[in-house]
Design a protein around this motif. Structure first.
Motif, PDB file in Angstrom:
ATOM      1  N   PHE A   1      20.867 -45.639  -1.507  1.00 40.69           N
ATOM      2  CA  PHE A   1      22.013 -44.912  -2.048  1.00 40.69           C
ATOM      3  C   PHE A   1      23.335 -45.446  -1.470  1.00 40.69           C
ATOM      4  CE2 PHE A   1      18.322 -42.028  -1.798  1.00 40.69           C
ATOM      5  CZ  PHE A   1      18.019 -42.028  -3.155  1.00 40.69           C
ATOM      6  N   PHE A   2      23.293 -46.710  -1.047  1.00 43.43           N
ATOM      7  CA  PHE A   2      24.514 -47.381  -0.611  1.00 43.43           C
ATOM      8  C   PHE A   2      25.561 -47.236  -1.697  1.00 43.43           C
ATOM      9  CE2 PHE A   2      27.223 -51.141  -0.698  1.00 43.43           C
ATOM     10  CZ  PHE A   2      27.629 -51.269   0.627  1.00 43.43           C
ATOM     11  N   ASN A   3      26.687 -46.619  -1.349  1.00 42.74           N
ATOM     12  CA  ASN A   3      27.714 -46.423  -2.361  1.00 42.74           C
ATOM     13  C   ASN A   3      28.959 -47.229  -2.026  1.00 42.74           C
ATOM     14  OD1 ASN A   3      28.011 -44.494  -0.214  1.00 42.74           O
ATOM     15  ND2 ASN A   3      29.573 -43.454  -1.439  1.00 42.74           N
ATOM     16  N   ILE A   4      29.570 -47.743  -3.059  1.00 46.57           N
ATOM     17  CA  ILE A   4      30.704 -48.640  -2.916  1.00 46.57           C
ATOM     18  C   ILE A   4      31.981 -47.804  -2.950  1.00 46.57           C
ATOM     19  CG2 ILE A   4      31.925 -50.590  -3.946  1.00 46.57           C
ATOM     20  CD1 ILE A   4      29.199 -51.526  -5.038  1.00 46.57           C
ATOM     21  N   ASN A   5      32.467 -47.477  -1.767  1.00 51.52           N
ATOM     22  CA  ASN A   5      33.673 -46.663  -1.657  1.00 51.52           C
ATOM     23  C   ASN A   5      34.924 -47.495  -1.426  1.00 51.52           C
ATOM     24  OD1 ASN A   5      32.746 -43.958  -1.955  1.00 51.52           O
ATOM     25  ND2 ASN A   5      31.832 -44.064   0.079  1.00 51.52           N
ATOM     26  N   THR A   6      34.791 -48.662  -0.817  1.00 51.65           N
ATOM     27  CA  THR A   6      35.933 -49.465  -0.407  1.00 51.65           C
ATOM     28  C   THR A   6      35.749 -50.908  -0.864  1.00 51.65           C
ATOM     29  OG1 THR A   6      34.969 -50.157   1.697  1.00 51.65           O
ATOM     30  CG2 THR A   6      36.122 -48.023   1.675  1.00 51.65           C
ATOM     31  N   PRO A   7      36.821 -51.704  -0.865  1.00 56.03           N
ATOM     32  CA  PRO A   7      36.654 -53.133  -1.164  1.00 56.03           C
ATOM     33  C   PRO A   7      35.679 -53.829  -0.218  1.00 56.03           C
ATOM     34  CG  PRO A   7      38.959 -52.514  -1.363  1.00 56.03           C
ATOM     35  CD  PRO A   7      38.242 -51.316  -0.787  1.00 56.03           C
ATOM     36  N   ASP A   8      35.631 -53.419   1.042  1.00 53.00           N
ATOM     37  CA  ASP A   8      34.665 -54.012   1.970  1.00 53.00           C
ATOM     38  C   ASP A   8      33.232 -53.693   1.553  1.00 53.00           C
ATOM     39  OD1 ASP A   8      36.622 -55.168   3.506  1.00 53.00           O
ATOM     40  OD2 ASP A   8      36.604 -53.629   5.065  1.00 53.00           O
ATOM     41  N   ASP A   9      33.003 -52.479   1.081  1.00 53.23           N
ATOM     42  CA  ASP A   9      31.671 -52.122   0.581  1.00 53.23           C
ATOM     43  C   ASP A   9      31.289 -53.015  -0.596  1.00 53.23           C
ATOM     44  OD1 ASP A   9      31.453 -50.034   2.418  1.00 53.23           O
ATOM     45  OD2 ASP A   9      32.188 -48.527   1.002  1.00 53.23           O
ATOM     46  N   LEU A  10      32.251 -53.285  -1.465  1.00 50.12           N
ATOM     47  CA  LEU A  10      31.975 -54.151  -2.611  1.00 50.12           C
ATOM     48  C   LEU A  10      31.603 -55.555  -2.148  1.00 50.12           C
ATOM     49  CD1 LEU A  10      31.844 -54.670  -5.636  1.00 50.12           C
ATOM     50  CD2 LEU A  10      34.335 -55.026  -5.622  1.00 50.12           C
ATOM     51  N   SER A  11      32.289 -56.054  -1.146  1.00 52.90           N
ATOM     52  CA  SER A  11      31.958 -57.372  -0.609  1.00 52.90           C
ATOM     53  C   SER A  11      30.539 -57.394  -0.049  1.00 52.90           C
ATOM     54  CB  SER A  11      32.959 -57.769   0.481  1.00 52.90           C
ATOM     55  OG  SER A  11      34.257 -57.918  -0.057  1.00 52.90           O
ATOM     56  N   THR A  12      30.157 -56.318   0.648  1.00 53.58           N
ATOM     57  CA  THR A  12      28.800 -56.215   1.187  1.00 53.58           C
ATOM     58  C   THR A  12      27.771 -56.215   0.063  1.00 53.58           C
ATOM     59  OG1 THR A  12      29.559 -55.000   3.142  1.00 53.58           O
ATOM     60  CG2 THR A  12      27.236 -54.774   2.541  1.00 53.58           C
ATOM     61  N   ALA A  13      28.024 -55.422  -0.980  1.00 55.08           N
ATOM     62  CA  ALA A  13      27.089 -55.350  -2.105  1.00 55.08           C
ATOM     63  C   ALA A  13      26.966 -56.691  -2.806  1.00 55.08           C
ATOM     64  CB  ALA A  13      27.548 -54.270  -3.089  1.00 55.08           C
ATOM     65  N   ARG A  14      28.084 -57.401  -2.940  1.00 55.08           N
ATOM     66  CA  ARG A  14      28.032 -58.733  -3.579  1.00 55.08           C
ATOM     67  C   ARG A  14      27.193 -59.694  -2.761  1.00 55.08           C
ATOM     68  NH1 ARG A  14      34.479 -59.003  -5.133  1.00 55.08           N
ATOM     69  NH2 ARG A  14      34.297 -58.124  -7.253  1.00 55.08           N
ATOM     70  N   ALA A  15      27.326 -59.640  -1.445  1.00 56.74           N
ATOM     71  CA  ALA A  15      26.535 -60.536  -0.597  1.00 56.74           C
ATOM     72  C   ALA A  15      25.049 -60.205  -0.694  1.00 56.74           C
ATOM     73  CB  ALA A  15      27.020 -60.426   0.848  1.00 56.74           C
ATOM     74  N   LEU A  16      24.724 -58.930  -0.717  1.00 51.55           N
ATOM     75  CA  LEU A  16      23.327 -58.508  -0.841  1.00 51.55           C
ATOM     76  C   LEU A  16      22.744 -58.963  -2.176  1.00 51.55           C
ATOM     77  CD1 LEU A  16      23.584 -54.898   0.608  1.00 51.55           C
ATOM     78  CD2 LEU A  16      22.255 -56.777   1.597  1.00 51.55           C
ATOM     79  N   LEU A  17      23.499 -58.747  -3.242  1.00 52.64           N
ATOM     80  CA  LEU A  17      22.996 -59.085  -4.575  1.00 52.64           C
ATOM     81  C   LEU A  17      22.868 -60.585  -4.752  1.00 52.64           C
ATOM     82  CD1 LEU A  17      22.151 -57.476  -7.090  1.00 52.64           C
ATOM     83  CD2 LEU A  17      24.425 -57.942  -8.030  1.00 52.64           C
ATOM     84  N   ALA A  18      23.779 -61.331  -4.173  1.00 52.04           N
ATOM     85  CA  ALA A  18      23.755 -62.800  -4.328  1.00 52.04           C
ATOM     86  C   ALA A  18      22.501 -63.411  -3.719  1.00 52.04           C
ATOM     87  CB  ALA A  18      25.003 -63.411  -3.686  1.00 52.04           C
ATOM     88  N   GLY A  19      21.983 -62.781  -2.660  1.00 51.22           N
ATOM     89  CA  GLY A  19      20.806 -63.343  -2.015  1.00 51.22           C
ATOM     90  C   GLY A  19      19.525 -62.638  -2.372  1.00 51.22           C
ATOM     91  N   SER A  20      19.602 -61.719  -3.359  1.00 52.77           N
ATOM     92  CA  SER A  20      18.424 -60.932  -3.709  1.00 52.77           C
ATOM     93  C   SER A  20      17.736 -61.499  -4.930  1.00 52.77           C
ATOM     94  CB  SER A  20      18.841 -59.468  -3.992  1.00 52.77           C
ATOM     95  OG  SER A  20      17.756 -58.749  -4.536  1.00 52.77           O
ATOM     96  N   THR A  21      16.405 -61.430  -4.935  1.00 49.75           N
ATOM     97  CA  THR A  21      15.644 -61.796  -6.116  1.00 49.75           C
ATOM     98  C   THR A  21      15.333 -60.598  -6.973  1.00 49.75           C
ATOM     99  OG1 THR A  21      13.551 -61.545  -4.906  1.00 49.75           O
ATOM    100  CG2 THR A  21      14.569 -63.731  -4.925  1.00 49.75           C
ATOM    101  N   GLU A  22      15.763 -59.402  -6.538  1.00 50.30           N
ATOM    102  CA  GLU A  22      15.459 -58.190  -7.293  1.00 50.30           C
ATOM    103  C   GLU A  22      16.380 -58.012  -8.478  1.00 50.30           C
ATOM    104  OE1 GLU A  22      13.953 -55.471  -3.510  1.00 50.30           O
ATOM    105  OE2 GLU A  22      15.455 -54.725  -4.883  1.00 50.30           O
ATOM    106  N   GLY A  23      17.654 -58.503  -8.421  1.00 50.01           N
ATOM    107  CA  GLY A  23      18.607 -58.326  -9.488  1.00 50.01           C
ATOM    108  C   GLY A  23      19.201 -56.949  -9.481  1.00 50.01           C
TER     109      GLY A  23
END
Length: 210
Positions: A188-210
């Protein structure tokens, strides 16, 4: 207990996104798609029908092809207002839905068994999601029979969703961390701030789950 075909899904996308810097954070890009598109993809298969709770011009969400509702009677009063609007919409347009599943528009890593597990655990009451020691009361299943209680809370300006869930003896259903890019990530990681968005982008970029 209703099955998923009797549960209306509502994405709560009516907030002002103050910590994000304003605007519609759900429309911010995450891996080539808006955050909201990730939420829809994970949430829509779990419910009988999906609608969006938004404020302002609904046409900015037109690309998703979803019914939109607004908090016309209780504007600017937060998630409970969106929940009440969804219950009233269901009563008018889709009375076969006897429970409402809610999620916020900024949680792109939702579990794919979210609604099934919440629904199976709640009995005739409310179930909310929990991960670790955190409760997530906006991620929940609510019987439409609780409409009056929610309306009374809004009338009293008792706007805390967590407090209302506690008053209703909501069951808190624990969900495990997700393994994304060899990291334990709150589902339930929620994107509240621009830093959160950066974290989510890094996670998604290296994930095979999509």
């Amino acid at each position: 207990m209703p099955n998923s075909d009797q549960i209306l899904g509502v994405i709560l996308a009516g907030g002002r996104s103050r910590r994000f810097g304003g605007g519609d954070k759900g429309l911010a890009d995450l891996g080539g798609q808006p955050i909201l598109a990730h939420v829809i993809a994970r949430f829509r298969p779990q419910v009988g029908r999906l609608i969006l709770n938004v404020n302002g011009d609904p046409m900015r969400f037109g690309a998703y092809g979803l019914e939109t509702i607004s908090d016309e009677e209780n504007p600017e009063l937060g998630p409970l207002s969106g929940l009440l609007a969804a219950m009233d919409w269901a009563a008018r347009h889709a009375p076969r839905y006897i429970a409402i599943a809610t999620v916020s528009a900024d949680v792109p890593f939702l579990p794919e068994d979210l609604v099934a597990r919440l629904n199976a655990s709640r009995g005739d009451g409310v179930a909310i999601a929990r991960s670790g020691d955190r409760r997530h009361p906006t991620i929940a299943v609510w019987p439409t029979s609780f409409r009056r209680t929610i309306a009374e809370a809004l009338d009293k300006r008792a706007l805390s969703v967590d407090r209302l869930a506690a008053d209703l003896n909501a069951v808190a259903v624990a969900f495990p961390m997700r393994n994304i890019q060899c990291a334990n990530v709150d589902p339930f990681f929620n994107i509240n701030t621009p830093d959160d968005l950066s974290t989510a982008r890094a996670l998604l970029a290296g994930s095979t789950e999509g």
